[in-house]
Design a protein around this motif. Structure first.
Motif, PDB file in Angstrom:
ATOM      1  N   SER A 181     -86.480  17.942  24.722  1.00  0.00           N
ATOM      2  CA  SER A 181     -87.954  18.123  24.109  1.00  0.00           C
ATOM      3  C   SER A 181     -87.812  18.498  23.067  1.00  0.00           C
ATOM      4  N   THR A 191     -93.234  23.079  24.314  1.00  0.00           N
ATOM      5  CA  THR A 191     -92.289  23.067  25.248  1.00  0.00           C
ATOM      6  C   THR A 191     -92.260  24.072  26.287  1.00  0.00           C
ATOM      7  N   VAL A 195     -93.146  21.849  29.489  1.00  0.00           N
ATOM      8  CA  VAL A 195     -91.695  21.705  29.990  1.00  0.00           C
ATOM      9  C   VAL A 195     -91.429  22.748  30.971  1.00  0.00           C
TER      10      VAL A 195
END
Length: 284
Positions: A181, A191, A195
């Motif tokens: 990422s 992020t 993620v």
């Protein structure tokens, strides 16, 4: 190839499972079924139960104190679930970074969870009354003080426990995904929300389940901190059920009916919450 031990276990597994199964039946299943039956009866002891049908349940929903306790419990659960999970995740995220004394901080944050609920309630009763005494008030002066006092107490107690679960989830995340990422140019917020949090959903599911159930079934801290004062305005559901069952003669059946309704409400909410969070889980 099956070993001799494996053959013995396959042959005698029922003998080993029987004590646990018997304890489950005697300690949970039979009382649970009897509790449902007693919710449809008028009784003072199990032996003199008299069937009254749905009369107890009509008494449940006509009880204004029960409705107030239900609304207060839902509000309390929502607030504590958000606070405990957001703060617990934030602390876990910080402590998984390079930080001197992180193990010490983990122990310090976890320690409140080791204190019993009644003891914790009386400790915070002294602390909060010490602060409020400057304004000539006490924690039992109003339902608002009692509500936020319980929020503070429960959040302080549970944040450390949820932090440990979140730390385990963060440490088990694949590092190559985070690195990918950053290589793709994702900033810190991207992020985190696109993620890390999706990968943390299994841990979030567990923690949200625990905080929701703990919020609904809170009893000992409520009893010790406010005891429902003033005028039962800070009384949560578990304490309301307890008072109905043990504090009002002839209302044991109504108290048992409240317990059944309480179980149905909590089970439904937990199932919905679990379905919502598990549906957002992803695999790396």
């Amino acid at each position: 190839m099956i070993t001799m031990v494996g053959k013995a276990i396959r042959k005698w597994w029922g003998v080993f499972a029987l004590p646990t199964f018997a304890a489950f039946v005697i300690g949970f299943l039979i009382p649970f079924v009897m509790g449902i039956y007693l919710s449809f009866t008028k009784f003072t002891t199990v032996t003199n139960a008299r069937w009254v049908g749905l009369r107890n349940f009509s008494g449940v929903f006509s009880d204004k104190e029960f409705i107030h306790a239900l609304i207060l419990t839902v509000a309390f659960t929502v607030v504590t679930t958000i606070i405990v999970n957001v703060v617990g995740f934030s602390i876990a995220y910080m402590l998984t970074k390079t930080l001197k004394g992180s193990n010490l901080f983990r122990s310090v944050f976890f320690m409140p969870n080791l204190i019993g609920g009644i003891v914790l309630g009386y400790i915070w009763l002294l602390l909060l009354n010490g602060v409020l005494s400057y304004w000539g008030r006490s924690i039992t002066f109003s339902g608002t003080y009692g509500f936020w006092g319980m929020v503070l107490l429960v959040s302080w107690q549970q944040i450390g426990y949820m932090m440990i679960i979140y730390i385990a989830g963060l440490q088990s995340m694949p590092g190559d995904v985070i690195e990918a990422s950053s290589v793709d140019g994702a900033n810190g917020s991207q992020t985190m929300f696109q993620v890390i949090i999706p990968l943390m959903m299994p841990s979030i599911t567990v923690c949200s389940f625990l905080t929701v159930t703990n919020g609904f079934k809170l009893f000992d801290q409520n009893l010790a901190l406010t005891n429902g004062a003033p005028s039962n305005n800070s009384e949560l559901l578990a304490l309301n059920i307890y008072r109905t069952f043990y504090g009002r003669v002839g209302f044991e059946g109504v108290g048992q009916a409240k317990a059944v309704v309480f179980f149905i409400i909590v089970a439904a909410i937990v199932l919905i919450q679990n379905r919502l969070t598990t549906s957002k889980e992803v695999t790396a």
